[in-house]
Design a protein around this motif. Sequence first.
Motif, PDB file in Angstrom:
ATOM      1  N   VAL A 283       0.840  -1.196   0.000  1.00  0.00           N
ATOM      2  CA  VAL A 283       0.000   0.000   0.000  1.00  0.00           C
ATOM      3  C   VAL A 283       0.879   1.251   0.000  1.00  0.00           C
ATOM      4  N   LEU A 284       1.902   1.237   0.832  1.00  0.00           N
ATOM      5  CA  LEU A 284       2.823   2.373   0.882  1.00  0.00           C
ATOM      6  C   LEU A 284       3.477   2.620  -0.469  1.00  0.00           C
ATOM      7  N   GLU A 285       3.810   1.559  -1.159  1.00  0.00           N
ATOM      8  CA  GLU A 285       4.432   1.705  -2.472  1.00  0.00           C
ATOM      9  C   GLU A 285       3.512   2.458  -3.429  1.00  0.00           C
ATOM     10  N   LYS A 286       2.223   2.127  -3.390  1.00  0.00           N
ATOM     11  CA  LYS A 286       1.268   2.830  -4.246  1.00  0.00           C
ATOM     12  C   LYS A 286       1.112   4.289  -3.814  1.00  0.00           C
ATOM     13  N   LEU A 287       1.047   4.521  -2.497  1.00  0.00           N
ATOM     14  CA  LEU A 287       0.909   5.886  -1.992  1.00  0.00           C
ATOM     15  C   LEU A 287       2.131   6.726  -2.351  1.00  0.00           C
ATOM     16  N   GLN A 288       3.302   6.151  -2.194  1.00  0.00           N
ATOM     17  CA  GLN A 288       4.534   6.891  -2.464  1.00  0.00           C
ATOM     18  C   GLN A 288       4.664   7.232  -3.944  1.00  0.00           C
ATOM     19  N   ALA A 289       4.304   6.301  -4.797  1.00  0.00           N
ATOM     20  CA  ALA A 289       4.350   6.572  -6.231  1.00  0.00           C
ATOM     21  C   ALA A 289       3.349   7.656  -6.601  1.00  0.00           C
ATOM     22  N   GLY A 290       2.157   7.585  -6.005  1.00  0.00           N
ATOM     23  CA  GLY A 290       1.138   8.601  -6.273  1.00  0.00           C
ATOM     24  C   GLY A 290       1.543   9.963  -5.754  1.00  0.00           C
ATOM     25  N   CYS A 291       2.193   9.971  -4.596  1.00  0.00           N
ATOM     26  CA  CYS A 291       2.635  11.229  -4.006  1.00  0.00           C
ATOM     27  C   CYS A 291       3.683  11.907  -4.894  1.00  0.00           C
ATOM     28  N   GLU A 292       4.620  11.132  -5.395  1.00  0.00           N
ATOM     29  CA  GLU A 292       5.639  11.704  -6.266  1.00  0.00           C
ATOM     30  C   GLU A 292       5.026  12.292  -7.525  1.00  0.00           C
ATOM     31  N   ARG A 293       4.084  11.557  -8.118  1.00  0.00           N
ATOM     32  CA  ARG A 293       3.430  12.077  -9.327  1.00  0.00           C
ATOM     33  C   ARG A 293       2.665  13.357  -9.023  1.00  0.00           C
ATOM     34  N   ALA A 294       2.012  13.398  -7.867  1.00  0.00           N
ATOM     35  CA  ALA A 294       1.212  14.569  -7.505  1.00  0.00           C
ATOM     36  C   ALA A 294       2.096  15.801  -7.298  1.00  0.00           C
ATOM     37  N   VAL A 295       3.201  15.639  -6.557  1.00  0.00           N
ATOM     38  CA  VAL A 295       4.088  16.771  -6.282  1.00  0.00           C
ATOM     39  C   VAL A 295       4.657  17.337  -7.578  1.00  0.00           C
ATOM     40  N   LYS A 296       4.937  16.454  -8.536  1.00  0.00           N
ATOM     41  CA  LYS A 296       5.569  16.883  -9.783  1.00  0.00           C
ATOM     42  C   LYS A 296       4.564  17.194 -10.893  1.00  0.00           C
ATOM     43  N   SER A 297       3.278  17.106 -10.587  1.00  0.00           N
ATOM     44  CA  SER A 297       2.275  17.336 -11.637  1.00  0.00           C
ATOM     45  C   SER A 297       2.269  18.804 -12.054  1.00  0.00           C
ATOM     46  N   PRO A 298       2.091  19.087 -13.334  1.00  0.00           N
ATOM     47  CA  PRO A 298       2.100  20.476 -13.805  1.00  0.00           C
ATOM     48  C   PRO A 298       1.083  21.365 -13.089  1.00  0.00           C
ATOM     49  N   ALA A 299      -0.084  20.827 -12.797  1.00  0.00           N
ATOM     50  CA  ALA A 299      -1.120  21.642 -12.161  1.00  0.00           C
ATOM     51  C   ALA A 299      -0.701  22.076 -10.765  1.00  0.00           C
ATOM     52  N   TYR A 300      -0.127  21.145  -9.986  1.00  0.00           N
ATOM     53  CA  TYR A 300       0.288  21.490  -8.626  1.00  0.00           C
ATOM     54  C   TYR A 300       1.498  22.421  -8.654  1.00  0.00           C
ATOM     55  N   VAL A 301       2.422  22.188  -9.554  1.00  0.00           N
ATOM     56  CA  VAL A 301       3.587  23.066  -9.685  1.00  0.00           C
ATOM     57  C   VAL A 301       3.147  24.484 -10.051  1.00  0.00           C
TER      58      VAL A 301
END
Length: 339
Positions: A283-301
């Motif tokens: 579960v953590l692996e999925k959360l961590q991968a999702g978190c990285e994508r979210a932080v680096k997403s163009p919209a959030y940046v």
Amino acid sequence: MNSATKIQWAAWCHVRDTAARIRAGMGMALAAGTVCLAPAAASAADFPQGPVEMIVPFASGGGLDQNARAFGKAFSEALNTPVAVVNRDGAAGAIGLAALAGARADGQTLAFTPAVSLTSQPHRVKTIKYGLDSFTPVCHVFDNIFAVAVLANSPYRSISDILAKVRAEPESVSYGTSGIGSIPHLGTADIEAAMNVRLNHVAYKGDGPMMQDLLGGRLGFGAVLASSVAGQVQAGTLRLLAVYSDHRHPAFPSVPTLREAGVPVVQLSFGGVLAPAKTPPAVLEKLQAGCERAVKSPAYVEWAAKAGQVIEYQPAEAFARKLREDSRSKEVTIKRLGL
């Protein structure tokens, strides 16, 4: 959980939540909503099972809440499931983190939080039942960089000027913070200890009244969140002398860190996403991968750039190490100050 079951679950939650709101008001409804957001029998293979609840341990409407909602939208897209931001404020973040510590360790309940509620509060309030071991870091998301701010016409052009003044006249320079035990208070107390000087601390109940006195010329300097005074700096009303962080603020690249200014002090303010301890590795692996994508997403940046929010992704291991180091640092300062 198949699509039909998810729809049934969402419908049941809506009915239950609405009833709870009518019977007991918003606070009890949120508690009922928590149950809805964590259906039983969750497994790593099935994660996520419906919406993920992300606790924000401070009030709605503030900078942290805005950050959480912008991040939550990107995180939702990365996980391909709704992310519900829930504010559980009180006790300087301790109420929200206590709720996370007691949540089921299935990844369906997380927290988006500044580190101070975890690395400082347990050292100050002995009744707090959680600690570093109560949580599993998911990822580092943001930095809050504080700075020494003076009026544009201040005689202090550098940190060295302030130090020279208080060496000649101890406590002759007053400084304001948002409160006792705040990051700026701890950081400035570290300056006093490192440089063997005495400043006059004026603690306020929040940044608002402190800023009024700073702008009114009643303080030698204010210890402020750099991004919150960007307008006054750009307008030429305030100047920043140094930042408390270990790196310069990207919006103010000419402003040195305290270390660069000759003061061996770093007082960090940062945060990210936490999960309960013993959350399954898959579960953590999925959360961590999702978190990285979210932080680096163009919209959030893009949102962060407009809001003046410093974002910095670090993986779970680095985030955990940073939390431990910050906890040790803050414990030393809090004990020295008798807080």
